[in-house]
Design a protein around this motif. Sequence first.
Motif, PDB file in Angstrom:
ATOM      1  N   ALA A 181       0.831  -1.207   0.000  1.00  0.00           N
ATOM      2  CA  ALA A 181       0.000   0.000   0.000  1.00  0.00           C
ATOM      3  C   ALA A 181       0.863   1.254   0.000  1.00  0.00           C
ATOM      4  N   LEU A 182       1.948   1.217   0.772  1.00  0.00           N
ATOM      5  CA  LEU A 182       2.828   2.375   0.829  1.00  0.00           C
ATOM      6  C   LEU A 182       3.469   2.643  -0.534  1.00  0.00           C
ATOM      7  N   ARG A 183       3.986   1.605  -1.168  1.00  0.00           N
ATOM      8  CA  ARG A 183       4.599   1.773  -2.494  1.00  0.00           C
ATOM      9  C   ARG A 183       3.582   2.294  -3.509  1.00  0.00           C
ATOM     10  N   ALA A 184       2.339   1.812  -3.402  1.00  0.00           N
ATOM     11  CA  ALA A 184       1.305   2.284  -4.321  1.00  0.00           C
ATOM     12  C   ALA A 184       1.020   3.769  -4.110  1.00  0.00           C
ATOM     13  N   GLU A 185       1.040   4.226  -2.854  1.00  0.00           N
ATOM     14  CA  GLU A 185       0.819   5.655  -2.583  1.00  0.00           C
ATOM     15  C   GLU A 185       1.964   6.494  -3.157  1.00  0.00           C
ATOM     16  N   VAL A 186       3.193   5.988  -2.996  1.00  0.00           N
ATOM     17  CA  VAL A 186       4.335   6.712  -3.554  1.00  0.00           C
ATOM     18  C   VAL A 186       4.211   6.806  -5.073  1.00  0.00           C
ATOM     19  N   ALA A 187       3.839   5.692  -5.708  1.00  0.00           N
ATOM     20  CA  ALA A 187       3.680   5.700  -7.162  1.00  0.00           C
ATOM     21  C   ALA A 187       2.594   6.676  -7.588  1.00  0.00           C
ATOM     22  N   GLU A 188       1.521   6.759  -6.815  1.00  0.00           N
ATOM     23  CA  GLU A 188       0.426   7.678  -7.156  1.00  0.00           C
ATOM     24  C   GLU A 188       0.891   9.132  -7.089  1.00  0.00           C
ATOM     25  N   ARG A 189       1.739   9.429  -6.090  1.00  0.00           N
ATOM     26  CA  ARG A 189       2.209  10.815  -5.958  1.00  0.00           C
ATOM     27  C   ARG A 189       3.093  11.234  -7.134  1.00  0.00           C
TER      28      ARG A 189
END
Length: 383
Positions: free
Chosen positions: A205-213
Amino acid sequence: MQPRIPRPTVVAAAIVALTLVTLAGLLAPALWYELVERREPGRLVAGGAGVAAILVLYARLFWLNLMRRTAPVHSLGLAAIAALCWTLPAVLGGAGGWGNLLMVPAGLIAVVLPLRQAVAVTVVGGVLTPVYGLLLGLPALNILYEAIGFPITAFSGYVTVWLFHVVQELREARTELARSAVGAERLRFARDLHDVLGHSLQAVALRAEVAERFVDRDPPRVRKELTEIQTMARDAVRDVREIVRGYRATSLRTELEGISAVLQAAGIRCDRPEIPDLPAHVHEPLGWVAREAATNILRHSGASWCRISLGTDTRVHLEIVNDGADRRSHTPGTGLHGLAERVAAASGEFTAGPDGDGTFRVRASVPLEKPLETSLPSGKRES
């Protein structure tokens, strides 16, 4: 070949049937005497009816007490059997085997009555039965047989019911142990699944949030994060499969490297120590501590930094501190309880809680030398 144990009702029915066969063998000479020697229909009918009533009532009382369906009224049934067994010899005479009836009530005394009452009644019956036999004019050998056999028969009835109940309790205990073992294994599996997937899914989930940013301004960074997400997802699938097989090995070095990378990607400064060569038995519990601590930092805190320290003397000490305690729940969760169990199983010590200055500290230590008897969680192997 181990014989199959029948159901309790089948065993109880067999015991009652064998008891009735024994009683029938004891009373058959009297009926045979009336049928062949006396040849008086009235006496034969009276004797047969009395014997049938005794056997039916005896079987009923024996069955109910084997099945633990005891009731105070059963003492009245025992009194009725005793009255019939003492009346028939008086009416039909002691000759021809009717004197054997005096022994019949003894088998139910300790079955129907409480133990103290049964002992008293057995003593009184053991004295009165030979005296009554003398009054009936029974041979001296019969009287001696009744004097000796009355307490033995009472004890035999008690032992029969006691052994039956002991076997049933052992059977129930074995069933309960099996049920407890299944429950313990389910708890172990649930704890392992929580520890593995909680960390892995939080990291994904954290990596996905970083990718979204960075999706619009830094496509190479997004590709990198997506690659990491794929790798983490595959690792999580592998870990779950290994948990199912019960062979997952945890490495402290691998866990600390992994959580350091994940925390830094989340913007949390993480200081990681150098990991010396450690005994194999140390990696398993401390690796789980590192994994769960990182998961809690990501999930429950707003920490800006995390410090990991590792020291050795006679024990290996792992300490993980973060500054997010004032913004997190301090109620211990399932993960911390699971960690305490794991570390305790390795003869170690575990503490976790806020320090009062806005930091949350997790400490764990395990012996550097492997204890002679270390109880690792079921289904685990040392790394």
